[in-house]
Write a protein that holds these residues in place. Sequence first.
Motif, short mmCIF file in Angstrom:
data_model
loop_
_atom_site.label_atom_id
_atom_site.label_comp_id
_atom_site.label_asym_id
_atom_site.label_seq_id
_atom_site.Cartn_x
_atom_site.Cartn_y
_atom_site.Cartn_z
N THR A 165 -2.72 -16.21 10.15
CA THR A 165 -1.87 -15.10 9.73
C THR A 165 -2.72 -13.99 9.13
OG1 THR A 165 -1.52 -16.13 7.58
CG2 THR A 165 0.07 -16.64 9.31
N HIS A 166 -2.24 -12.78 9.23
CA HIS A 166 -2.94 -11.63 8.68
C HIS A 166 -2.29 -11.20 7.37
CE1 HIS A 166 -5.19 -10.04 12.49
NE2 HIS A 166 -5.62 -11.21 12.05
N THR A 167 -3.06 -11.28 6.29
CA THR A 167 -2.60 -10.80 5.00
C THR A 167 -2.64 -9.28 4.99
OG1 THR A 167 -3.49 -12.75 3.90
CG2 THR A 167 -3.11 -10.82 2.53
N LYS A 168 -1.68 -8.65 4.35
CA LYS A 168 -1.72 -7.20 4.19
C LYS A 168 -2.96 -6.81 3.39
CE LYS A 168 3.14 -5.85 4.48
NZ LYS A 168 4.27 -5.18 3.75
N LEU A 169 -3.69 -5.85 3.89
CA LEU A 169 -4.86 -5.33 3.20
C LEU A 169 -4.56 -3.88 2.82
CD1 LEU A 169 -7.71 -6.76 5.48
CD2 LEU A 169 -6.77 -7.73 3.37
N GLU A 170 -4.11 -3.68 1.59
CA GLU A 170 -3.68 -2.35 1.18
C GLU A 170 -4.07 -2.12 -0.28
OE1 GLU A 170 0.55 -2.35 1.60
OE2 GLU A 170 0.81 -4.16 0.43
N TYR A 171 -4.20 -0.85 -0.62
CA TYR A 171 -4.47 -0.47 -2.00
C TYR A 171 -3.41 0.53 -2.40
CZ TYR A 171 -7.06 0.51 -6.25
OH TYR A 171 -7.44 0.61 -7.57
N LEU A 172 -2.57 0.15 -3.37
CA LEU A 172 -1.37 0.93 -3.66
C LEU A 172 -1.54 1.93 -4.80
CD1 LEU A 172 1.28 -1.91 -3.35
CD2 LEU A 172 0.59 -0.24 -1.62
N GLY A 173 -2.46 1.65 -5.72
CA GLY A 173 -2.60 2.58 -6.82
C GLY A 173 -3.52 2.08 -7.92
N ASN A 174 -3.66 2.90 -8.96
CA ASN A 174 -4.54 2.59 -10.09
C ASN A 174 -3.70 2.35 -11.33
OD1 ASN A 174 -6.96 3.08 -8.60
ND2 ASN A 174 -6.59 5.27 -8.78
N ALA B 94 -10.39 13.09 -12.30
CA ALA B 94 -10.29 13.85 -11.05
C ALA B 94 -9.48 13.12 -9.99
CB ALA B 94 -11.69 14.16 -10.53
N GLN B 95 -9.42 11.79 -10.08
CA GLN B 95 -8.69 11.01 -9.09
C GLN B 95 -7.19 10.96 -9.36
OE1 GLN B 95 -10.36 9.97 -11.74
NE2 GLN B 95 -10.52 7.73 -11.81
N LEU B 96 -6.75 11.60 -10.45
CA LEU B 96 -5.35 11.57 -10.85
C LEU B 96 -4.66 12.89 -10.50
CD1 LEU B 96 -5.91 10.11 -14.44
CD2 LEU B 96 -5.33 8.83 -12.36
N THR B 97 -3.34 12.89 -10.56
CA THR B 97 -2.59 14.13 -10.40
C THR B 97 -2.75 14.98 -11.66
OG1 THR B 97 -0.60 13.09 -11.28
CG2 THR B 97 -0.89 13.06 -8.89
N GLU C 215 -4.20 7.65 2.46
CA GLU C 215 -5.54 8.23 2.50
C GLU C 215 -6.28 8.07 1.17
OE1 GLU C 215 -6.90 9.47 5.27
OE2 GLU C 215 -5.07 8.82 6.28
N GLY C 216 -5.67 7.34 0.24
CA GLY C 216 -6.30 7.13 -1.05
C GLY C 216 -6.12 8.28 -2.02
N ARG C 217 -5.25 9.23 -1.68
CA ARG C 217 -5.02 10.39 -2.54
C ARG C 217 -3.87 10.12 -3.49
NH1 ARG C 217 -4.66 14.30 2.61
NH2 ARG C 217 -2.99 12.78 2.89
N ALA C 218 -3.97 10.65 -4.70
CA ALA C 218 -2.95 10.42 -5.71
C ALA C 218 -1.62 11.04 -5.28
CB ALA C 218 -3.40 11.02 -7.04
N LYS C 219 -0.55 10.26 -5.44
CA LYS C 219 0.78 10.77 -5.20
C LYS C 219 1.25 11.58 -6.41
CE LYS C 219 2.33 7.07 -2.11
NZ LYS C 219 3.36 6.00 -1.90
N ALA C 220 2.25 12.43 -6.19
CA ALA C 220 2.70 13.31 -7.26
C ALA C 220 3.30 12.53 -8.44
CB ALA C 220 3.73 14.30 -6.72
N LYS C 221 4.01 11.44 -8.15
CA LYS C 221 4.69 10.70 -9.21
C LYS C 221 3.73 9.73 -9.90
CE LYS C 221 8.86 8.00 -10.14
NZ LYS C 221 10.07 7.36 -9.55
N PHE C 222 3.85 9.64 -11.21
CA PHE C 222 3.05 8.68 -11.98
C PHE C 222 3.87 8.21 -13.17
CE2 PHE C 222 2.33 12.75 -13.96
CZ PHE C 222 2.28 12.48 -15.33
N VAL C 223 3.43 7.12 -13.76
CA VAL C 223 4.08 6.57 -14.96
C VAL C 223 3.05 6.59 -16.07
CG1 VAL C 223 5.23 4.58 -15.98
CG2 VAL C 223 5.55 5.09 -13.54
N SER C 224 3.48 6.97 -17.28
CA SER C 224 2.54 7.05 -18.39
C SER C 224 3.17 6.47 -19.65
CB SER C 224 2.12 8.50 -18.64
OG SER C 224 3.25 9.30 -18.99
#
Length: 403
Positions: A318-327, A186-189, A344-353
Amino acid sequence: MKHRIVILGAGYAGAYAAGTLGRRLSPADTEITVVNAEPDFVQRLRLHQLAAGQEIEAPMLADVFAGTAARLRLARVTALDPERQVVTTADAEGGAELGYDTLVYALGSHGADHGVPGVAEHAFDVAGRPSALRLRERLDSLSGRDGGGSVLVVGDGLTGIETATEIAESRPGLSVTLIARGELGAQLTAGARDHLRRVCDRMGIAVRERTAVAAVEATRVLCGDGTVLASDATVWTAGFAVGPIAAASGIEVTGDGRIVVDRTMRSVSHPNVYAAGDCALALGDDGRPLPMSCASAGYTGRQAVDAIVGRLTGREITHTKLEYLGNHISLGRRDGLLQMVDGEGRAKAKFVSGAKAARIKAGIVWMSLWATAHPTFGLPRRRHRLTGAPDVSVAKSAAWPAG
């Protein structure tokens, strides 16, 4: 008297913190001890592979910390008293107390049973190496008997998907079923979900969607709708939880036990305590809590180290970037999915498989291991001297919001 820094846990966050602090701070001023229950580093990212029957690397922590001045103490953490600044540990010789001036709490997480009856008694998990090895032994026994056996994997998060596909590929004689509480992936496109379904079909994995598990027994699983599923090995992958030590100590935690920290990973209630990894509630730069993951452990561990070094040596923090880019999801050894997410933590349209995604995931795993085993790579050999005692004054009214 030297400033005592104690790191609890040597997972992705703790091992990095211990090795890097040991290189960046002068041993003339600091004494660094890392407490861990096992002598080697556990690649948690690959425990589903270990359970499926593959061999994975486990570097000795003594080698990881060589040349850093960080000392390894093999013991379990049993309690914490932040008022006395003491950690209680237990090993084969009994219990002992360890005092600290600065504490890094990085004890990670374990599988969460969510109160479902029978999980603790009858289910296996891949949240730790001992439990992964127990599952491996069980799968070995099933693979060696006539007719194989049935394996139920409960949980359709990333761990569940990776575990089910790894077992199905490595042990084709077993019947594997993946139980999803909602829609599979469900968390995927939509495109990534379609690819996941095709992989499950190709591997012969049966998928039961929108199914809640009410109880686990020795040879079967009881579903919420009354369905009973036979199982020779039930693997529980329905989320993670943190241990109770921080909450029991009086440190401010969230409802699920994670330590509430500010932007520098410093506890909002006990300013000489830092938390990193799964046991910290760290807000990303997008204002959302970082998920429990290896990537989050890396970001929060780096930020904690920068903050400790800065405060102890009088340097700018220094402030380290705190980010979550993908699964990054492995689907066996030859297939995978790379699903990027937005702010917002929502799946982007593009993916690699496919094979390309599998190679990317393998590269990420390799880099995570290499970075952990070489925590001081690229750091200057000059170690910073301390300027004095750290500033432990903190106004709770100015604390970083917990979200």
